[in-house]
Design a protein around this motif. Structure first.
Motif, short mmCIF file in Angstrom:
data_model
loop_
_atom_site.label_atom_id
_atom_site.label_comp_id
_atom_site.label_asym_id
_atom_site.label_seq_id
_atom_site.Cartn_x
_atom_site.Cartn_y
_atom_site.Cartn_z
N UNK A 52 10.76 3.34 4.23
CA UNK A 52 11.41 3.06 2.82
C UNK A 52 10.54 2.86 1.83
N UNK A 53 9.34 1.67 2.17
CA UNK A 53 8.76 1.26 1.17
C UNK A 53 7.11 1.59 1.58
N UNK A 54 6.77 2.09 2.61
CA UNK A 54 5.29 2.33 2.87
C UNK A 54 4.46 3.06 1.82
N UNK A 63 4.78 -2.90 -3.46
CA UNK A 63 4.69 -2.91 -1.88
C UNK A 63 3.31 -2.47 -1.21
N UNK A 64 2.39 -3.11 -1.98
CA UNK A 64 0.86 -2.70 -1.53
C UNK A 64 0.55 -3.17 -0.02
N UNK A 65 1.31 -4.47 0.32
CA UNK A 65 1.24 -4.76 1.56
C UNK A 65 1.49 -4.18 2.88
N UNK A 66 2.66 -3.33 2.52
CA UNK A 66 3.40 -2.65 3.58
C UNK A 66 2.38 -1.46 4.32
N UNK A 67 2.08 -1.74 5.50
CA UNK A 67 1.05 -0.85 6.25
C UNK A 67 -0.21 -1.55 6.70
N UNK A 96 6.51 2.96 -3.44
CA UNK A 96 5.26 2.61 -3.50
C UNK A 96 4.26 3.31 -4.74
N UNK A 97 4.85 4.43 -4.98
CA UNK A 97 4.32 5.27 -5.91
C UNK A 97 4.25 4.35 -7.49
N UNK A 98 5.10 3.44 -7.40
CA UNK A 98 5.11 2.79 -8.73
C UNK A 98 3.98 1.54 -8.66
N UNK A 99 3.25 1.58 -7.60
CA UNK A 99 2.19 0.32 -7.50
C UNK A 99 2.76 -0.74 -6.96
#
Length: 269
Positions: free
Chosen positions: A206-208, A219-223, A214-217
């Motif tokens: 959902x947020x990767x 949730x950068x920590x996910x992954x 994530x395209x909005x810049x």
């Protein structure tokens, strides 16, 4: 104003409203747990009571969504799409209600620990009450912990693609591992991943990195592999994690992760 800019502004306003409600909910839970403790309700029973209330609130949202209708006079194909979307959202809300009722544990104990901490620092400690502290346990080896986190399929980012190779996020998370938790911490992390495997996979989907949010810049920590440690700390020591994070790192990154993970306790304001 472009459509993209308008969407980004609207999304930002939604996040601000959500953060406001989360902050008020955190304060309300604190009050409820204090009241239940005052009446002799054990931590486990208090968690069960509050979890059921929160699951009921989500179930209420499910009912409200399920009973919504397409705008009057809509064409047939629009109504079909409307009801398909409603069913998808309602099903997701039901899964959230099930998870909330079954998995939200340990919050009452965390509240009690925080209250004890606040009271301790609110009044001076008499000199006669001071005792010599035992020597601290050996610090965790960040390299060993990171190597363990890298073994899990959830940790997608290769070492050459990581946003923060200096390890600042991992260092902050590990600094909140209590002395009693250090022995066997890697095994604790492995057990955490196994217990929450489905939840981690859903978070990544959902947020990767390839998700729309994530395209909005965000949730950068996910992954990132170190995020497994952050999530484990978010579940185990949320107050310590946020307190240390606010001293050293950008809070918005933790706020995003809390929102996406939906932990047993959210501390974002």
């Amino acid at each position: 104003m472009s459509t993209e800019q308008h969407d980004a502004d609207a999304y930002g306003q939604e996040l601000a409203r959500i953060s406001h409600h989360q902050g008020e909910a955190t304060a309300a839970r604190f009050t409820v747990f204090q009241a239940l403790a005052a009446f002799g309700i054990a931590d486990e029973q208090a968690d069960d009571i509050v979890s059921k209330l929160e699951a009921g609130a989500v179930a209420g949202a499910h009912t409200w969504i399920s009973e919504s209708s397409a705008p009057h006079g809509s064409e047939g194909h629009f109504e079909d799409g409307w009801f398909a979307g409603v069913r998808g959202v309602a099903s997701y809300l039901l899964r959230i209600a099930d998870t909330t009722a079954a998995a939200q544990r340990g919050r009452a104990a965390s509240r009690a620990l925080l209250l004890t901490h606040l009271r301790k620092h609110a009044s001076p400690i008499p000199e006669e009450a001071l005792v010599e502290e035992p020597p601290p346990a050996a610090a965790l080896d960040a390299k060993d912990v990171l190597a363990a986190a890298e073994q899990f399929p959830w940790a997608l980012a290769a070492s050459s693609e990581r946003h923060w190779p200096d390890g600042a996020f991992l260092d902050v998370a590990l600094s909140t591992v209590r002395t009693a938790e250090r022995d066997g911490y890697i095994e604790r992390l492995e057990a955490f991943v196994e217990q929450h495997r489905a939840r981690l996979e859903e978070l990544l989907r959902a947020y990767g990195p390839v998700s729309r949010p994530a395209s909005h810049g965000r949730y950068a920590l996910i992954g990132q592999p170190e995020t497994l440690v952050i999530l484990e700390r978010m579940e185990t020591n949320p107050f310590g994690l946020r307190g240390q994070w606010e001293k050293e790192l950008e809070v918005i990154l933790l706020d995003d992760l809390e929102f996406a993970w939906g932990p047993r306790i959210r501390l974002s304001r």
